[in-house]
Design a protein around this motif. Structure first.
Motif, PDB file in Angstrom:
ATOM      1  N   ALA A  37       0.817  -1.217   0.000  1.00 63.42           N
ATOM      2  CA  ALA A  37       0.000   0.000   0.000  1.00 63.42           C
ATOM      3  C   ALA A  37       0.848   1.263   0.000  1.00 63.42           C
ATOM      4  O   ALA A  37       0.549   2.212  -0.729  1.00 63.42           O
ATOM      5  CB  ALA A  37      -0.943  -0.004   1.201  1.00 63.42           C
ATOM      6  N   ILE A  38       1.905   1.301   0.809  1.00 64.93           N
ATOM      7  CA  ILE A  38       2.649   2.558   0.929  1.00 64.93           C
ATOM      8  C   ILE A  38       3.826   2.685  -0.032  1.00 64.93           C
ATOM      9  O   ILE A  38       4.325   3.783  -0.241  1.00 64.93           O
ATOM     10  CB  ILE A  38       3.119   2.812   2.375  1.00 64.93           C
ATOM     11  CG1 ILE A  38       4.265   1.895   2.769  1.00 64.93           C
ATOM     12  CG2 ILE A  38       1.978   2.721   3.356  1.00 64.93           C
ATOM     13  CD1 ILE A  38       4.906   2.289   4.076  1.00 64.93           C
ATOM     14  N   ALA A  39       4.251   1.594  -0.638  1.00 65.41           N
ATOM     15  CA  ALA A  39       5.402   1.654  -1.549  1.00 65.41           C
ATOM     16  C   ALA A  39       5.228   2.695  -2.663  1.00 65.41           C
ATOM     17  O   ALA A  39       6.153   3.475  -2.912  1.00 65.41           O
ATOM     18  CB  ALA A  39       5.701   0.275  -2.122  1.00 65.41           C
ATOM     19  N   PRO A  40       4.080   2.746  -3.324  1.00 64.68           N
ATOM     20  CA  PRO A  40       3.931   3.772  -4.369  1.00 64.68           C
ATOM     21  C   PRO A  40       4.015   5.202  -3.824  1.00 64.68           C
ATOM     22  O   PRO A  40       4.505   6.100  -4.499  1.00 64.68           O
ATOM     23  CB  PRO A  40       2.532   3.503  -4.938  1.00 64.68           C
ATOM     24  CG  PRO A  40       2.229   2.096  -4.580  1.00 64.68           C
ATOM     25  CD  PRO A  40       2.927   1.845  -3.278  1.00 64.68           C
ATOM     26  N   ALA A  41       3.567   5.403  -2.594  1.00 62.66           N
ATOM     27  CA  ALA A  41       3.585   6.752  -2.007  1.00 62.66           C
ATOM     28  C   ALA A  41       5.004   7.247  -1.742  1.00 62.66           C
ATOM     29  O   ALA A  41       5.256   8.449  -1.766  1.00 62.66           O
ATOM     30  CB  ALA A  41       2.767   6.767  -0.713  1.00 62.66           C
ATOM     31  N   ILE A  42       5.925   6.309  -1.495  1.00 65.69           N
ATOM     32  CA  ILE A  42       7.299   6.729  -1.230  1.00 65.69           C
ATOM     33  C   ILE A  42       8.228   6.429  -2.402  1.00 65.69           C
ATOM     34  O   ILE A  42       9.406   6.751  -2.350  1.00 65.69           O
ATOM     35  CB  ILE A  42       7.848   6.102   0.077  1.00 65.69           C
ATOM     36  CG1 ILE A  42       7.738   4.598   0.077  1.00 65.69           C
ATOM     37  CG2 ILE A  42       7.153   6.686   1.281  1.00 65.69           C
ATOM     38  CD1 ILE A  42       8.294   3.944   1.308  1.00 65.69           C
ATOM     39  N   GLY A  43       7.689   5.818  -3.442  1.00 70.62           N
ATOM     40  CA  GLY A  43       8.434   5.658  -4.678  1.00 70.62           C
ATOM     41  C   GLY A  43       9.476   4.557  -4.694  1.00 70.62           C
ATOM     42  O   GLY A  43      10.476   4.690  -5.393  1.00 70.62           O
ATOM     43  N   ILE A  44       9.255   3.490  -3.926  1.00 69.89           N
ATOM     44  CA  ILE A  44      10.178   2.352  -3.973  1.00 69.89           C
ATOM     45  C   ILE A  44       9.383   1.059  -3.984  1.00 69.89           C
ATOM     46  O   ILE A  44       8.190   1.046  -3.711  1.00 69.89           O
ATOM     47  CB  ILE A  44      11.192   2.359  -2.810  1.00 69.89           C
ATOM     48  CG1 ILE A  44      10.495   2.313  -1.463  1.00 69.89           C
ATOM     49  CG2 ILE A  44      12.108   3.552  -2.891  1.00 69.89           C
ATOM     50  CD1 ILE A  44      11.457   2.207  -0.290  1.00 69.89           C
ATOM     51  N   ALA A  45      10.065  -0.020  -4.287  1.00 71.93           N
ATOM     52  CA  ALA A  45       9.419  -1.325  -4.376  1.00 71.93           C
ATOM     53  C   ALA A  45       8.980  -1.821  -3.000  1.00 71.93           C
ATOM     54  O   ALA A  45       9.664  -1.600  -2.004  1.00 71.93           O
ATOM     55  CB  ALA A  45      10.380  -2.337  -4.996  1.00 71.93           C
ATOM     56  N   ALA A  46       7.850  -2.490  -2.964  1.00 69.38           N
ATOM     57  CA  ALA A  46       7.315  -3.027  -1.709  1.00 69.38           C
ATOM     58  C   ALA A  46       8.301  -3.981  -1.042  1.00 69.38           C
ATOM     59  O   ALA A  46       8.474  -3.952   0.177  1.00 69.38           O
ATOM     60  CB  ALA A  46       5.982  -3.729  -1.961  1.00 69.38           C
ATOM     61  N   ALA A  47       8.968  -4.804  -1.843  1.00 68.39           N
ATOM     62  CA  ALA A  47       9.933  -5.755  -1.276  1.00 68.39           C
ATOM     63  C   ALA A  47      11.103  -5.041  -0.607  1.00 68.39           C
ATOM     64  O   ALA A  47      11.661  -5.533   0.369  1.00 68.39           O
ATOM     65  CB  ALA A  47      10.456  -6.689  -2.373  1.00 68.39           C
ATOM     66  N   TYR A  48      11.437  -3.870  -1.109  1.00 66.01           N
ATOM     67  CA  TYR A  48      12.548  -3.104  -0.544  1.00 66.01           C
ATOM     68  C   TYR A  48      12.166  -2.421   0.764  1.00 66.01           C
ATOM     69  O   TYR A  48      12.971  -2.294   1.682  1.00 66.01           O
ATOM     70  CB  TYR A  48      13.023  -2.081  -1.569  1.00 66.01           C
ATOM     71  CG  TYR A  48      14.276  -1.340  -1.165  1.00 66.01           C
ATOM     72  CD1 TYR A  48      15.494  -2.009  -1.059  1.00 66.01           C
ATOM     73  CD2 TYR A  48      14.241   0.014  -0.886  1.00 66.01           C
ATOM     74  CE1 TYR A  48      16.646  -1.346  -0.690  1.00 66.01           C
ATOM     75  CE2 TYR A  48      15.395   0.689  -0.519  1.00 66.01           C
ATOM     76  CZ  TYR A  48      16.591   0.009  -0.422  1.00 66.01           C
ATOM     77  OH  TYR A  48      17.722   0.671  -0.054  1.00 66.01           O
TER      78      TYR A  48
END
Length: 192
Positions: free
Chosen positions: A108-119
């Motif tokens: 959910a938050i990965a797109p908001a901070i601009g990095i991959a969810a796995a990272y």
């Protein structure tokens, strides 16, 4: 939602770590052991070079700040409408498992901070470990219409100080700027 999420926080640090893939678990354990701080471990993870995050192969995350991750976690947990759909899907299952929770928050938050969810997953885990640490020291008092939490005086003081500082307009940015300023550029004498 609150009751299901409360269940998620009733685990210890090792259980949070177990939500990560083995290669991330090992690296996060090393970072925590070397820094003795979940926050410092999270910062080091976010600024890691690709060789530290293999097999992700991500470039150095220079523009990712732990504060942004915390902000998004807070929005997710506090019921921000930005994450309403993800929250609804998460709590619609009969049981919220830690792995599902970490994966859902990360996705959910990965797109908001601009990095991959796995990272970002290890950072989410480290932040949840910090939250659980405070929750472990709190006593929940069940009432007829709602529950209350009893915290130690030092934990409560810490929460109050944080809330006070964050309530001052521009304070968060000022603190970030101060932390980013090299010591050589700081004044030696106060100008009061």
């Amino acid at each position: 939602m609150e009751n299901k999420l409360a269940q998620v926080f009733q685990i210890d640090s090792e259980e949070w770590l177990a939500t990560l893939p083995k290669y991330q678990q090992n690296r996060i354990k090393q970072l925590v052991d070397s820094t003795n701080s979940y926050e410092e471990a999270a910062k080091q993870w976010l600024n890691a070079m690709p060789e530290n995050t293999f097999p992700l192969g991500a470039e150095q995350a220079k523009n990712v700040f732990i504060e942004k991750v915390r902000d998004e976690i807070e929005k997710f947990l506090s019921g921000n409408e930005k994450y309403a759909d993800e929250q609804q899907r998460l709590v619609s299952s009969s049981e919220v498992l830690q792995k599902t929770f970490v994966s859902s928050v990360s996705a959910a938050i990965a797109p908001a901070i601009g990095i991959a969810a796995a990272y970002v997953m290890p950072v989410i885990v480290l932040e949840l470990m910090t939250m659980s640490k405070i929750a472990d020291r709190a006593v929940v008092i069940a009432g007829e219409t709602s529950n209350a939490a009893l915290l130690s005086e030092s934990d409560w003081t810490s929460v109050q100080e944080t809330l006070y500082l964050l309530s001052i307009p521009g304070m968060r940015e000022s603190i970030r700027e101060g932390l980013a300023t090299p010591i050589e550029e700081c004044d030696r004498e106060l100008k009061w």
